[in-house]
Design a protein around this motif. Structure first.
Motif, PDB file in Angstrom:
ATOM      1  N   ILE A 451       0.859  -1.189   0.000  1.00  0.00           N
ATOM      2  CA  ILE A 451       0.000   0.000   0.000  1.00  0.00           C
ATOM      3  C   ILE A 451       0.893   1.237   0.000  1.00  0.00           C
ATOM      4  CG2 ILE A 451      -0.164   0.151   2.520  1.00  0.00           C
ATOM      5  CD1 ILE A 451      -3.075   0.825   0.124  1.00  0.00           C
ATOM      6  N   CYS A 452       0.404   2.317  -0.576  1.00  0.00           N
ATOM      7  CA  CYS A 452       1.102   3.601  -0.498  1.00  0.00           C
ATOM      8  C   CYS A 452       0.368   4.475   0.514  1.00  0.00           C
ATOM      9  CB  CYS A 452       1.116   4.273  -1.874  1.00  0.00           C
ATOM     10  SG  CYS A 452       1.543   6.038  -1.811  1.00  0.00           S
ATOM     11  N   LEU A 453       1.097   5.050   1.465  1.00  0.00           N
ATOM     12  CA  LEU A 453       0.518   5.992   2.428  1.00  0.00           C
ATOM     13  C   LEU A 453       1.324   7.279   2.405  1.00  0.00           C
ATOM     14  CD1 LEU A 453      -0.304   3.955   5.679  1.00  0.00           C
ATOM     15  CD2 LEU A 453      -1.900   4.825   3.983  1.00  0.00           C
ATOM     16  N   HIS A 454       0.635   8.422   2.458  1.00  0.00           N
ATOM     17  CA  HIS A 454       1.337   9.714   2.481  1.00  0.00           C
ATOM     18  C   HIS A 454       0.511  10.737   3.248  1.00  0.00           C
ATOM     19  CE1 HIS A 454      -1.444  11.011  -0.682  1.00  0.00           C
ATOM     20  NE2 HIS A 454      -1.145   9.892  -1.335  1.00  0.00           N
ATOM     21  N   GLY A 455       0.989  11.955   3.318  1.00  0.00           N
ATOM     22  CA  GLY A 455       0.343  13.001   4.109  1.00  0.00           C
ATOM     23  C   GLY A 455      -1.078  13.301   3.695  1.00  0.00           C
ATOM     24  N   ASP A 474      -2.668 -10.803   8.688  1.00  0.00           N
ATOM     25  CA  ASP A 474      -3.046 -10.014   7.508  1.00  0.00           C
ATOM     26  C   ASP A 474      -1.976 -10.155   6.426  1.00  0.00           C
ATOM     27  OD1 ASP A 474      -5.158  -7.556   6.969  1.00  0.00           O
ATOM     28  OD2 ASP A 474      -3.302  -7.343   5.823  1.00  0.00           O
ATOM     29  N   GLU A 475      -2.386 -10.048   5.160  1.00  0.00           N
ATOM     30  CA  GLU A 475      -1.449 -10.254   4.055  1.00  0.00           C
ATOM     31  C   GLU A 475      -0.607  -9.026   3.732  1.00  0.00           C
ATOM     32  OE1 GLU A 475      -3.701 -11.648   0.751  1.00  0.00           O
ATOM     33  OE2 GLU A 475      -4.026 -13.643   1.610  1.00  0.00           O
ATOM     34  N   LEU A 476      -0.942  -7.853   4.273  1.00  0.00           N
ATOM     35  CA  LEU A 476      -0.180  -6.636   3.954  1.00  0.00           C
ATOM     36  C   LEU A 476       1.246  -6.733   4.496  1.00  0.00           C
ATOM     37  CD1 LEU A 476      -0.292  -3.783   2.683  1.00  0.00           C
ATOM     38  CD2 LEU A 476      -0.841  -2.910   4.974  1.00  0.00           C
ATOM     39  N   GLU A 477       2.242  -6.558   3.617  1.00  0.00           N
ATOM     40  CA  GLU A 477       3.648  -6.668   4.012  1.00  0.00           C
ATOM     41  C   GLU A 477       4.428  -5.362   3.847  1.00  0.00           C
ATOM     42  OE1 GLU A 477       5.922 -10.519   3.156  1.00  0.00           O
ATOM     43  OE2 GLU A 477       4.507 -10.408   1.487  1.00  0.00           O
ATOM     44  N   PHE A 478       3.990  -4.498   2.941  1.00  0.00           N
ATOM     45  CA  PHE A 478       4.778  -3.302   2.605  1.00  0.00           C
ATOM     46  C   PHE A 478       3.922  -2.039   2.669  1.00  0.00           C
ATOM     47  CE2 PHE A 478       6.840  -6.824   0.521  1.00  0.00           C
ATOM     48  CZ  PHE A 478       8.194  -6.581   0.701  1.00  0.00           C
ATOM     49  N   ILE A 479       4.462  -1.006   3.311  1.00  0.00           N
ATOM     50  CA  ILE A 479       3.904   0.345   3.193  1.00  0.00           C
ATOM     51  C   ILE A 479       4.983   1.208   2.545  1.00  0.00           C
ATOM     52  CG2 ILE A 479       3.141   2.411   4.422  1.00  0.00           C
ATOM     53  CD1 ILE A 479       1.905   0.644   6.544  1.00  0.00           C
ATOM     54  N   PHE A 480       4.681   1.748   1.371  1.00  0.00           N
ATOM     55  CA  PHE A 480       5.590   2.686   0.709  1.00  0.00           C
ATOM     56  C   PHE A 480       5.128   4.103   1.035  1.00  0.00           C
ATOM     57  CE2 PHE A 480       6.089  -1.198  -1.763  1.00  0.00           C
ATOM     58  CZ  PHE A 480       7.480  -1.294  -1.808  1.00  0.00           C
ATOM     59  N   THR A 481       6.055   4.934   1.447  1.00  0.00           N
ATOM     60  CA  THR A 481       5.693   6.249   1.955  1.00  0.00           C
ATOM     61  C   THR A 481       6.737   7.284   1.574  1.00  0.00           C
ATOM     62  OG1 THR A 481       5.008   7.447   3.950  1.00  0.00           O
ATOM     63  CG2 THR A 481       6.825   5.872   4.186  1.00  0.00           C
ATOM     64  N   VAL A 482       6.453   8.539   1.886  1.00  0.00           N
ATOM     65  CA  VAL A 482       7.372   9.626   1.553  1.00  0.00           C
ATOM     66  C   VAL A 482       7.886  10.272   2.827  1.00  0.00           C
ATOM     67  CG1 VAL A 482       7.706  11.707   0.166  1.00  0.00           C
ATOM     68  CG2 VAL A 482       5.962  10.052  -0.484  1.00  0.00           C
TER      69      VAL A 482
END
Length: 936
Positions: A451-455, A474-482
């Protein structure tokens, strides 16, 4: 070859990991037999195993199921290497398995290491371990016995087949469930004791209170136990009523639980005061700032004896200020991970400039307050070229990073290095929102739930996906962020960090690294993969990892070449060869003292200061990894002059037209960084008082330092009175005080300048910065007379001040040997030549880490008093203090000396000059010894 032996321990001087990686590189084949292998230790050897595989070196490894410590995950990883055969000795109740042997075969000899270390990160790097290394000929009886025993073990061990490892893994999972249930029994209040950081903070808080101080600030990295520390302190103080204020409700409940865990059987009641809870009548009230700022007038001003402000950097905001200005407790404690201020107010001022403790990343690693990290610096994929683009050009950088082949390369490396724990929980830091969205999309295409998370996402959205990442099911493994996870967001179970953007700030790099360092039951280390490109600021990574704000070109180069050996504990830093060479080449080209570099440092820091010019030196204490502002002072004599110049600030230029103000700033700034804080503590007191006696000065100094001798305070009075200035200094330096009648009194010129509030603020800033930085480097320790700390930096003239020299101090220069009574100060240049590439001088040199060879001045004979004092120093009561520097000058700047302690002469020869062999009182740590002796 004759048999050779050496002891390998994990210390400042060496560790077993270095020995193993070097031996794997040099040997023909290797054979290990260790009781335990877990992933934390194996990951540190992966690159060595890979290199051995590429070079077709065969290896065999035996481990065991003894005590169920070996991890199935580690076994599966070893099986990926085609060159390594793996077997497992299956233990039972009758037969245990506890071998720790590492055998390396060479062309005509064997190296055998037998001792206490298994393959775990602690055993290889930080535990107290003893391992004996022996070199023996191929046909020696010892080697024949070792190989016979090894081959016997190999024959009775099980092949580590996929089926075997799966069955073992299922068994481990089943017992882990039971272990969790059993462990609950031991979580009893009486077993919880303060860690080292908490003890230091409590001691310092108690000292401040004993001297009548009513406020203090504790600065400590996230995850280091600030809430427990405050609870321990409250338990000791035992206030009748307590108010604990935080910014977010979820933190509040955890804080209340912490206090309830520690403070038992006292009849104390605990209550929450929030929008949903109204426990305001409890003895100890835990409130959000939002609630207490609406109802504070329902309490008396002196209702609470002790008030704690968590996340104290918010305390400059209006809602906090309203509450702080209303209540009048006996003591106020502020706690923060970073003393960043959110407006033009200063968080230090709010707590009366009393910093009880500061713990930054290196301190936290050393005190084991956070988990170790394994950092792998990996040369980026060839298709990414950032050599001709500014890393501030985010759009262009993003465009060049969005490559499918780069995504595949990242996944390949990620799979190779792995992670600790059952489920990967990874933060990927990207260059922009567009880059983060791209990475999440590409990872999802390849089957990695991301998933991508940002401001732009709401707090609720962020919370939802953080919860999914932390959920093992849960299957979520990665959070891509800035940017949103640089600080303030806590995800304790993070076990992997991907650095996917060019590093342009050591501060942000450290903040991002810190996101994964919280202790959590599911992990024992953090894996950090940094993809290092060819942009112009690659060397900033080395500055961030080095952990020292005060660096030079040579120390950085040695740190890189030695794998950052100064990093404490089991933390491991490793860069591949191309990345190392890139960084070293840039460091060679860069002049860290040039105006161009200093301006870039300043303006990069300004961006992190919310775009405002950092007008105060204290601004640089807000962040781990901030620039060293003393470099700006050395360039322009005062910090304000530097800011006025680079900002073209007309208001500051007008302020500096006042000659007396500018002269006072120059006089104070010239003493930075402080090597003794007495003078600045005394001057700070005089900002708000007309005079100071020796007795009052002692009281003020003891607020910050454990002890002080009265002669040093008297010397500080004399020094401030300019008694030891030469004629040039007396003409050029502003006098701030006069000394008569046993006390110091402010001069009229100093009084006039302090009448201007703006002038006073900038003068106070220099004094506070000097004191805070001194505390950070010297802690609260008393170092006696002479006042030297081991391995600290000094100039020649510092020895005059720190040994209470009572003649003109500028006489301390020029000669390699200076003396004050029975204290002899030896200032030694290892390189005599101007060209730093020349060889080290033959006569003055380290023999090893315990012995130093030094040559006296040409005029010194064995029969002279000075000669006798040097040759027979111990018998004559002469203290030989050694100060060493590698080069006199780097990039046009005179280098400081490093104090390596006292030593005694044990041998001597020659006449005019005498060459002496000195045994050092303290063995020089390996990282420093390497820095002095290694050429990079």
């Amino acid at each position: 070859m004759i048999t050779e032996k050496k002891l390998i321990t994990n210390s400042n001087n060496t560790n077993l990991l270095n020995e193993l990686t070097q031996s794997i590189k040099e040997c023909v084949s290797f054979y290990f037999s260790v009781a335990f292998i877990n992933y934390s230790g194996l990951q540190l050897l992966l690159d060595s195993f890979k290199e051995a595989e590429l070079n077709k070196k065969k290896g065999r490894i035996i481990t065991s199921t003894y005590l169920n410590f070996t991890e199935a995950k580690a076994l599966n990883k070893i099986k990926e290497f085609n060159n390594i055969e793996l077997k497992v000795f299956v233990t039972d109740k009758e037969i245990g398995f506890h071998t720790k042997v590492y055998i390396f075969e060479y062309e005509d000899f064997y190296k055998v290491i037998i001792g206490s270390s298994n393959i775990t990160q602690s055993a290889l790097k930080s535990n107290i371990e003893w391992n004996l290394e022996t070199l023996s000929k191929n046909d020696s009886g010892f080697i024949k016995d070792v190989l016979k025993e090894y081959n016997n073990l190999w024959s009775i061990s099980e092949d580590a087949t996929t089926e075997f490892i799966e069955q073992y893994n299922e068994f481990l999972k089943s017992i882990k469930k039971n272990e969790k249930t059993r462990n609950v029994i031991y979580e009893k209040q009486r077993y919880i004791v303060p860690n080292r950081m908490q003890r230091r903070a409590m001691e310092n808080l108690e000292r401040l209170r004993n001297f009548g101080e009513k406020k203090a600030l504790v600065i400590a990295a996230t995850g280091t136990g600030k809430t427990f520390m405050s609870a321990f302190d409250v338990k000791n103080v035992n206030p009748a009523r307590l108010l604990f204020i935080v910014h977010r409700e979820e933190i509040l409940k955890k804080a209340k639980e912490t206090f309830e865990t520690l403070i038992t059987n006292t009849g104390t009641t605990f209550g929450l005061l929030t929008g949903n809870h109204k426990g305001k009548h409890a003895d100890y009230v835990f409130s959000t700032i939002q609630t207490i700022s609406r109802c504070y007038e329902e309490f008396d001003r002196n209702e609470f004896d002790y008030i704690i402000y968590d996340e104290a950097h918010h305390a400059t905001s209006p809602s906090y200020q309203t509450v702080m200005n209303y209540f009048e407790p006996k003591f106020t404690l502020g706690m923060t991970a970073t003393p960043e201020r959110s407006d033009h107010s200063n968080v230090f001022d709010l707590f009366d400039n009393n910093v009880a403790l500061e713990v930054r990343l290196h301190d936290a690693l050393e005190d084991e307050l956070v988990i170790p990290f394994h950092y792998f610096g990996i040369t980026d994929v060839e298709g990414v070229d950032l050599s001709d683009v500014s890393i501030d050009d985010i759009a262009e950088v993003t465009k060049r990073l969005k490559l499918n082949e780069r995504v595949d390369y990242i996944i390949e490396k990620m799979k190779f290095y792995g992670y600790d724990g059952e489920k990967r929980k990874c933060l990927g830091f990207c260059a922009s929102i567009e880059h983060a969205e791209y990475m999440a999309a590409e990872f999802n295409k390849r089957g990695y739930n991301s998933i991508c998370l940002h401001g732009g996402h709401s707090v609720e959205e962020r919370g939802k996906y953080i919860g999914k990442l932390e959920d093992d099911q849960d299957e979520l493994e990665f959070i891509f962020t800035v940017d949103i996870f640089n600080e303030g967001v806590d995800i304790p179970s993070i076990n992997s960090v991907l650095m996917l953007r060019p590093t342009n700030s050591p501060i942000i790099f450290i903040q991002q690294l810190g996101r994964g360092l919280r202790k959590h039951r599911s992990k024992s280390f953090l894996t950090v993969l940094d993809f290092i490109g060819n942009h112009s600021k690659v060397f900033l990574i080395a500055i961030a990892l080095n952990g020292s704000r005060y660096y030079d070109k040579e120390s950085l180069k040695v740190a890189i070449a030695t794998g950052f050996a100064n990093i404490p504990g089991a933390t491991h830093i490793q860069m591949d060869k191309i990345a190392q060479e890139r960084i070293l080449e840039q460091i060679d080209k860069e002049n860290f003292n040039s105006m161009k570099y200093l301006k870039e440092e300043y303006f990069e820091f300004k961006k992190l200061n919310q775009g405002r010019a950092p007008l105060y030196l204290l601004d640089y204490l807000k962040f781990d990894g901030a620039p060293n502002p003393v470099k700006f002072i050395e360039r322009e004599k005062t910090y304000l002059q530097f800011v006025a110049k680079v900002e073209k600030d007309e208001h500051l230029k007008k302020l500096l037209i006042n000659d007396t103000f500018e002269s006072i700033l120059k006089e104070l700034s010239s003493k930075l960084p402080l090597k003794r804080s007495y003078e600045f503590i005394i001057l700070k007191y005089l900002l708000t008082h007309e005079e100071v006696t020796l007795e009052i000065a002692k009281r003020e100094i003891l607020k910050l330092i454990n002890d002080v001798d009265e002669d040093s305070i008297l010397h500080a009075f004399e020094y401030l009175n300019q008694k030891y200035y030469d004629s040039t200094q007396l003409k050029s330096k502003e006098k701030l005080v006069n000394y008569y009648g046993g006390k110091l009194v402010k001069t009229d010129a100093f009084k006039r300048v302090l009448e201007n509030p703006e002038f006073q603020k900038y003068i106070e800033d220099v004094l506070n910065y000097g004191i805070y930085r001194y505390e950070k480097e010297y802690k609260h320790n008393y170092y006696g007379v002479p006042h030297f700390k081991l391995y600290e930096q000094y100039q020649m003239i510092d020895a005059a001040l720190l040994s209470n020299y009572r003649k003109i101090h500028t006489a301390f220069r020029g000669s390699g040997l200076l003396a004050n009574g029975n204290d002899y100060f030896l200032f030694i240049d290892l390189h005599k030549e101007e060209d730093i590439k020349e060889s080290i001088n033959y006569k003055d040199k380290f023999i090893d880490q315990q012995y130093f060879q030094w040559q006296t001045q040409n005029s010194t004979s064995q029969s002279s008093d000075r000669g006798k004092n040097i040759i027979n120093n111990k018998e004559r009561g002469i203290n030989l203090h050694l100060f060493v520097r590698k080069y006199k000058e780097i990039d046009g700047k005179i280098e400081p000396y490093i104090y390596i302690g006292k030593g005694d002469t044990v041998a001597f020869e020659g006449e005019k000059p005498i060459t002496v062999k000195i045994k050092l009182e303290h063995e020089v740590p390996t990282n420093l010894y390497t820095e002095f002796t290694k050429k990079v």
